[in-house]
Write an enzyme that holds these catalytic residues in place. Structure first.
Site, PDB file in Angstrom:
ATOM      1  N   CYS A   1      13.006   5.314-108.283  1.00 43.48           N
ATOM      2  CA  CYS A   1      12.905   6.512-110.009  1.00 43.48           C
ATOM      3  C   CYS A   1      12.720   7.801-109.319  1.00 43.48           C
ATOM      4  O   CYS A   1      13.626   8.378-110.036  1.00 43.48           O
ATOM      5  CB  CYS A   1      11.749   6.185-110.381  1.00 43.48           C
ATOM      6  SG  CYS A   1      11.042   4.456-110.532  1.00 43.48           S
ATOM      7  N   ASP A   2      12.196   8.280-108.401  1.00 43.47           N
ATOM      8  CA  ASP A   2      11.927   9.606-108.509  1.00 43.47           C
ATOM      9  C   ASP A   2      12.046  10.628-107.174  1.00 43.47           C
ATOM     10  O   ASP A   2      12.166  12.486-107.306  1.00 43.47           O
ATOM     11  CB  ASP A   2      10.551  10.154-108.201  1.00 43.47           C
ATOM     12  CG  ASP A   2       9.280   9.239-109.698  1.00 43.47           C
ATOM     13  OD1 ASP A   2      10.550   9.419-110.313  1.00 43.47           O
ATOM     14  OD2 ASP A   2       8.983   8.780-109.375  1.00 43.47           O
TER      15      ASP A   2
ATOM     16  N   CYS B   1       8.053   5.111-106.928  1.00 46.67           N
ATOM     17  CA  CYS B   1       8.502   4.520-106.709  1.00 46.67           C
ATOM     18  C   CYS B   1       9.946   5.687-106.401  1.00 46.67           C
ATOM     19  O   CYS B   1      10.555   6.495-107.266  1.00 46.67           O
ATOM     20  CB  CYS B   1       9.090   4.392-108.304  1.00 46.67           C
ATOM     21  SG  CYS B   1      10.712   3.212-108.762  1.00 46.67           S
TER      22      CYS B   1
END
Ligand code: NAP
Length: 309
Positions: free
Chosen positions: A134-135, A131
């Site tokens: 997300c990261d 992701c």
């Protein structure tokens, strides 16, 4: 006993919640491990009707939850451990607790597919991720070369997003052209920071001995030649697997685990309906999942009305 329990809080689950709530059925939504579903991990959603400028995936899901709650839906953080669907009431075990319901809407969605490499598993969350939104902004990825694997819309989206942080993004795909929608593919290939590597597969992630990602081994599938590509992160975007393991042997599904409805959203079990990515491997869009959630809600409502007759 509940009238309607909905497993999953993505577009399908929350739309089913909205409709069953408005039918005065006080649905209970069990969120699963990812409240709001996979769309909360995406960045801007440009193809959901009604938002000409696009809308942030997380915001869309929070709005949808609020809308369902406004009419009486209850959203509870919880994961279903097992089901007993042999007759009425339908019984679920949710985080160890017994839950009875007259109808069940399965909208459990899908999770990220993994490459299946031992080194990938060893380095998950240590540079291997599924992701970008997300990261991607983590310090370890800043101004570093990054690798995205895949050729679909997700891979294009991840690669484009990562150009904000990376020095360069290598897009490794096993074919010589992208599967992504035309607009996404063109945008991706026009980005000067994205370097496609065609006809290639990642065969190993380096370096588990250092407990972080330092590169990937890449095999050219036409020549079988292997080379090492230095990078600080590997973003795997190769599709999804349906979250249906707890229904195996009970609900009809295909060999890949996608639930097969028997008519409309009805499954082979009376009172159990299905919607969204856990049964749809063809369209897999936020709007189609929402539509299926709506249909499942209407089917559940009619089923309950018929039981009272
Ligand atoms: P996808 O369309 O199924 O694409 C998966 C890609 O990964 C394919 O290119 C596939 O290669 C490759 N792949 C699969 N298994 C692999 C493996 N073991 N090793 C290497 N490569 C592998 O999945 P997706 O991109 O996640 O998209 C899923 C759905 O969501 C699609 O319907 C898409 O349109 C939608 N989506 C839409 C948006 C948007 O519109 N904003 C964003 C993201 C996703 P092959 O091409 O060789 O099969």
């Amino acid at each position: 006993m509940e009238k309607v329990v909905i497993i999953g809080s993505g577009c399908a689950g929350l739309t089913a919640a909205l409709y069953t709530a408005r039918a005065n059925l006080q649905p209970l939504v069990l969120t699963g491990l990812q409240p709001g579903g996979l769309l909360t991990t995406t960045s801007i959603v440009e193809n959901y009707p009604g938002f000409p400028e696009g809308i942030d995936g997380y915001e869309l899901m929070m709005r949808l939850q609020k809308q369902a709650e406004r009419f009486g839906a209850r959203v509870q953080f919880g994961t279903v451990d097992s089901v007993a669907l042999g007759g009425q009431p339908l019984v679920l075990t949710v985080d160890g607790e017994r839950l009875e319901t007259e109808t069940l809407i399965i909208a459990s969605g899908a999770g990220h597919r993994h490459l299946g490499l031992p080194s990938e598993a060893l380095l998950e969350k240590k540079g291997v991720t599924y992701c970008a939104t997300c990261d991607g902004a983590l310090p370890m990825f800043r101004n570093q070369p990054l690798v995205v694997v895949g050729g679909g819309d997700s891979a294009c989206e991840e690669a484009t997003y990562l150009t904000r942080f990376a020095s360069v993004v290598y897009l490794i795909h096993r074919r010589d052209s992208l599967r992504a929608s035309r607009i996404m593919a063109e945008r991706t290939l026009a980005n000067p920071k994205i370097k496609p590597i065609w006809n290639s597969a990642v065969t190993e992630v380096l370096d588990p001995a250092l407990d972080k990602v330092t590169g990937v081994k890449v095999k050219n599938l036409l020549t079988n030649e292997e080379s090492v590509l230095d990078c600080a992160g590997l973003f795997v975007a190769i599709g999804h697997v349906p979250n249906t393991a707890i229904f195996k042997g009970v609900i009809n599904m295909d060999e890949n685990g996608y639930i097969i409805p028997v008519r409309g959203t009805e499954t082979n079990i009376s009172g159990v309906f299905v919607a969204g990515d856990c049964s749809d491997h063809v369209y897999r869009q936020a709007i189609t999942a929402a539509g299926q959630g709506c249909a499942a809600a209407i089917d559940a409502e009619r089923y309950l009305a018929a039981r009272l007759e």
